[in-house]
Motif scaffolding. Structure first.
Motif, PDB file in Angstrom:
ATOM      1  N   MET A  28       0.713  -1.128   0.134  1.00  0.00           N
ATOM      2  CA  MET A  28       0.097   0.084   0.003  1.00  0.00           C
ATOM      3  C   MET A  28       0.984   1.270   0.141  1.00  0.00           C
ATOM      4  N   ILE A  29       1.743   1.198   0.969  1.00  0.00           N
ATOM      5  CA  ILE A  29       2.564   2.452   0.708  1.00  0.00           C
ATOM      6  C   ILE A  29       3.515   2.669  -0.348  1.00  0.00           C
ATOM      7  N   GLU A  30       4.100   1.603  -1.050  1.00  0.00           N
ATOM      8  CA  GLU A  30       4.940   1.653  -2.003  1.00  0.00           C
ATOM      9  C   GLU A  30       3.943   2.424  -3.282  1.00  0.00           C
ATOM     10  N   GLU A  31       2.930   1.811  -3.429  1.00  0.00           N
ATOM     11  CA  GLU A  31       1.761   2.406  -4.567  1.00  0.00           C
ATOM     12  C   GLU A  31       1.590   3.778  -4.205  1.00  0.00           C
ATOM     13  N   ALA A  32       1.401   4.183  -2.927  1.00  0.00           N
ATOM     14  CA  ALA A  32       0.967   5.414  -2.661  1.00  0.00           C
ATOM     15  C   ALA A  32       1.840   6.485  -2.703  1.00  0.00           C
ATOM     16  N   LEU A  33       3.132   6.247  -2.566  1.00  0.00           N
ATOM     17  CA  LEU A  33       4.161   7.154  -2.876  1.00  0.00           C
ATOM     18  C   LEU A  33       4.314   7.601  -4.422  1.00  0.00           C
ATOM     19  N   ARG A  34       3.729   6.664  -5.252  1.00  0.00           N
ATOM     20  CA  ARG A  34       3.915   6.894  -6.499  1.00  0.00           C
ATOM     21  C   ARG A  34       2.805   8.319  -6.909  1.00  0.00           C
ATOM     22  N   HIS A  35       2.005   8.626  -6.002  1.00  0.00           N
ATOM     23  CA  HIS A  35       0.871   9.428  -6.176  1.00  0.00           C
ATOM     24  C   HIS A  35       1.042  10.426  -5.413  1.00  0.00           C
ATOM     25  N   LEU A  36       2.228  10.780  -4.530  1.00  0.00           N
ATOM     26  CA  LEU A  36       2.090  11.769  -3.513  1.00  0.00           C
ATOM     27  C   LEU A  36       3.237  12.647  -3.840  1.00  0.00           C
ATOM     28  N   PRO A  37       3.270  13.698  -3.097  1.00  0.00           N
ATOM     29  CA  PRO A  37       4.697  14.661  -2.985  1.00  0.00           C
ATOM     30  C   PRO A  37       5.555  13.985  -2.087  1.00  0.00           C
ATOM     31  N   THR A  38       6.841  14.282  -2.071  1.00  0.00           N
ATOM     32  CA  THR A  38       7.680  13.708  -1.061  1.00  0.00           C
ATOM     33  C   THR A  38       7.180  13.967   0.530  1.00  0.00           C
ATOM     34  N   PRO A  39       6.933  12.865   1.101  1.00  0.00           N
ATOM     35  CA  PRO A  39       6.477  13.064   2.528  1.00  0.00           C
ATOM     36  C   PRO A  39       7.503  13.355   3.492  1.00  0.00           C
ATOM     37  N   THR A  40       7.057  14.244   4.684  1.00  0.00           N
ATOM     38  CA  THR A  40       7.927  14.691   5.712  1.00  0.00           C
ATOM     39  C   THR A  40       8.579  12.975   6.358  1.00  0.00           C
ATOM     40  N   ARG A  41       7.474  12.098   6.473  1.00  0.00           N
ATOM     41  CA  ARG A  41       8.024  10.877   7.255  1.00  0.00           C
ATOM     42  C   ARG A  41       7.015   9.720   6.263  1.00  0.00           C
ATOM     43  N   ALA A  42       7.421   8.900   6.203  1.00  0.00           N
ATOM     44  CA  ALA A  42       6.785   7.350   5.636  1.00  0.00           C
ATOM     45  C   ALA A  42       7.297   6.378   6.567  1.00  0.00           C
ATOM     46  N   LEU A  43       6.241   5.652   7.136  1.00  0.00           N
ATOM     47  CA  LEU A  43       6.513   4.432   8.141  1.00  0.00           C
ATOM     48  C   LEU A  43       5.507   3.279   7.655  1.00  0.00           C
ATOM     49  N   ALA A  44       6.107   2.228   7.518  1.00  0.00           N
ATOM     50  CA  ALA A  44       5.341   1.153   7.359  1.00  0.00           C
ATOM     51  C   ALA A  44       5.540   0.031   8.465  1.00  0.00           C
ATOM     52  N   ILE A  45       4.415  -0.450   8.825  1.00  0.00           N
ATOM     53  CA  ILE A  45       4.329  -1.572  10.015  1.00  0.00           C
ATOM     54  C   ILE A  45       3.865  -2.844   9.333  1.00  0.00           C
ATOM     55  N   THR A  46       4.562  -3.774   9.344  1.00  0.00           N
ATOM     56  CA  THR A  46       4.020  -5.107   8.897  1.00  0.00           C
ATOM     57  C   THR A  46       4.487  -6.336   9.599  1.00  0.00           C
ATOM     58  N   ASN A  47       4.235  -7.417   9.281  1.00  0.00           N
ATOM     59  CA  ASN A  47       4.878  -8.757   9.684  1.00  0.00           C
ATOM     60  C   ASN A  47       5.977  -9.187   8.624  1.00  0.00           C
ATOM     61  N   ALA A  48       6.902  -9.879   9.408  1.00  0.00           N
ATOM     62  CA  ALA A  48       7.891 -10.371   8.613  1.00  0.00           C
ATOM     63  C   ALA A  48       7.749 -10.790   7.214  1.00  0.00           C
ATOM     64  N   GLU A  49       6.813 -11.896   7.009  1.00  0.00           N
ATOM     65  CA  GLU A  49       6.633 -12.350   5.962  1.00  0.00           C
ATOM     66  C   GLU A  49       6.381 -11.369   4.809  1.00  0.00           C
ATOM     67  N   ASN A  50       5.707 -10.392   4.979  1.00  0.00           N
ATOM     68  CA  ASN A  50       5.088  -9.216   3.981  1.00  0.00           C
ATOM     69  C   ASN A  50       6.020  -7.966   4.017  1.00  0.00           C
ATOM     70  N   ALA A  51       7.283  -8.241   4.666  1.00  0.00           N
ATOM     71  CA  ALA A  51       8.176  -6.873   4.606  1.00  0.00           C
ATOM     72  C   ALA A  51       9.154  -6.942   3.713  1.00  0.00           C
ATOM     73  N   ARG A  52       9.294  -5.538   3.330  1.00  0.00           N
ATOM     74  CA  ARG A  52      10.417  -5.474   2.210  1.00  0.00           C
ATOM     75  C   ARG A  52      10.893  -3.963   2.487  1.00  0.00           C
ATOM     76  N   ASP A  53      12.363  -3.960   2.110  1.00  0.00           N
ATOM     77  CA  ASP A  53      12.716  -2.488   2.025  1.00  0.00           C
ATOM     78  C   ASP A  53      12.197  -1.694   1.082  1.00  0.00           C
ATOM     79  N   ILE A  54      11.677  -0.213   1.253  1.00  0.00           N
ATOM     80  CA  ILE A  54      11.234   0.527   0.271  1.00  0.00           C
ATOM     81  C   ILE A  54      11.992   1.942   0.708  1.00  0.00           C
ATOM     82  N   ASP A  55      12.495   2.697  -0.551  1.00  0.00           N
ATOM     83  CA  ASP A  55      13.268   3.632  -0.564  1.00  0.00           C
ATOM     84  C   ASP A  55      12.506   4.672   0.126  1.00  0.00           C
ATOM     85  N   GLY A  56      12.888   5.459   1.200  1.00  0.00           N
ATOM     86  CA  GLY A  56      12.432   6.516   1.748  1.00  0.00           C
ATOM     87  C   GLY A  56      11.181   6.182   2.742  1.00  0.00           C
TER      88      GLY A  56
END
Length: 412
Positions: free
Chosen positions: A55-83
């Protein structure tokens, strides 16, 4: 075993349901239809749940650069995303990582002003992945209470009623902490009926009810005395739910959307029930009744989220137990048929399976392996029973979560 093609058809249709709940597509549609207009303050983007990274990876494609971006998930679905700052919690029982994630959520929205904006991307699993217990309740006590809730037979609405009363983020807590900033939430609903107070325990919405109602639920479930003393003490304060602030909350995906997608993929499909909830034994009886009433080639579709009261010490989940109960009750059913019950997140209970895929030979295969199917059910050990029969549904983590889907396919 049922025809392999029929079993593959069932799995393919299950994947249709999962694809319809694709979190990236849901976010893209929402932000294209209603873009975030330019403004002068900070933009905080928070993603919470099993679908957080997508969700956050796609959202960032449609937004101005955020002041902060934070993703909280479980280990199985976790992956590094720039910013994006990534934190990993545990599900279904919260961990120290979940506590760190809860603290980070509150920190991310602290000190905001009326000119600032928060975009929250919420999906299922968020209740356990980020926790911030109220004062006087420790992480261990919160974990103990959560474990008791999971084995109590309570449905998701009842469990989240209790969880909200014990949290500083749930039940509108995150919304309150972000005041006076404006908050918009895009929500992928894993709750049947789509009560937004219940999805991830409603961090941007409000409480399901009061502490008095939570006490009543625990008493009726017979688990009040099992709950840690500190939790009971807090619930006995009988505080009224805080007044909820206004937020722009929007559902972008749900179980019903997935059921409709499956129905559209079949020429012989019928959605029988889109609220298959309550005790798993009762749900199995309703499914069996529909199966027995079916006539000729047909695909029956169900959706919902059942509950299991744990009495044994076996391994399993609600979908695996439902599938096994159906297999036990449908041995007499003629023709070539399969029944699938699976969690759209790819995980059923504390197992590596999404659920079960059974047919008229399931029980015989279990018995040939030296297992008693009824004893397996009595011990809540459906995982090992279905494993012995070769009937576990294993698809891996899907990165989404819109509750459960059940399919009955009959071809002769």
């Amino acid at each position: 075993m049922a025809d392999k093609d029929l079993r593959m058809q069932a799995v393919d249709l299950f994947q249709v349901a999962v694809k319809a709940a694709d979190p990236a597509g849901a976010v893209a549609r929402a932000l294209k239809a209603d873009p975030i207009a330019p403004f002068g303050g900070k933009l905080i983007v928070l993603a919470l749940g099993k679908a957080a990274c997508a969700m956050i990876e796609e959202a960032l494609r449609h937004l101005p650069t955020p002041t902060r971006a934070l993703a909280i998930t479980n280990a199985e679905n976790a992956r590094d995303i720039d910013g994006v700052d990534l934190l990993i919690g545990e599900h279904p029982v919260p961990s120290t990582g979940s506590a760190a994630a809860g603290a980070a959520l509150l920190d991310a929205v602290s000190g905001l002003g009326p000119e600032d904006r928060v975009l929250a991307l919420i999906s299922g699993g968020g209740s356990a992945l980020a926790i911030a217990p109220v004062a006087g309740i420790s992480l261990t006590e919160k974990q103990q209470a959560n474990g008791i809730l999971l084995g109590s037979g309570l449905d998701i609405n009842q469990m989240n009623l209790v969880r909200q009363c014990l949290s500083r983020t749930k039940g509108g807590g995150l919304l309150a902490a972000a005041a006076p900033a404006q908050v918009r939430a895009l929500i992928l609903s894993d709750v049947i009926g789509d009560d937004l107070r219940v999805v991830a325990s409603g961090p941007t919405v409000g409480r399901v009810g009061s502490a008095a109602e939570a006490r009543d639920v625990l008493h009726k479930a017979g688990v009040w005395d099992d709950i840690p003393e500190a939790v009971r003490h807090h619930l006995e304060q009988d505080t009224a739910p805080p007044a909820a602030r206004e937020a722009q909350n929007q559902i972008v995906g749900s179980n019903r959307v997935s059921l409709d997608a499956v129905a559209a993929a079949c020429t012989d499909a019928q959605i029988v029930e889109d609220e298959l909830t309550g005790d798993v034994a009762d749900a199995a009886a309703r499914v069996l009744q529909a199966m027995e009433a079916s006539d000729g080639p047909q695909t029956l579709i169900f959706g919902g989220e059942t509950t299991v009261r744990i009495k044994g010490d076996g391994l399993g989940g609600r979908n695996q137990e439902l599938a096994l109960r159906v297999a036990l009750g449908a041995q007499h059913l003629d023709g070539d048929w399969v029944f699938l019950s699976g969690g759209t997140d790819g995980r059923d209970g504390p197992t590596d399976a999404a659920g079960g895929l059974v047919d008229r030979g399931t029980i015989k295969r279990m018995q040939a392996a030296g297992l008693d199917p009824q004893a397996i059910l009595d011990n809540n050990d459906s995982y090992h029973g279905l494993q012995a029969a070769g009937d576990l549904l294993t698809v891996g983590g899907t990165g989404t979560n819109v509750a459960d889907v059940q399919l009955f396919l009959r071809r002769s």
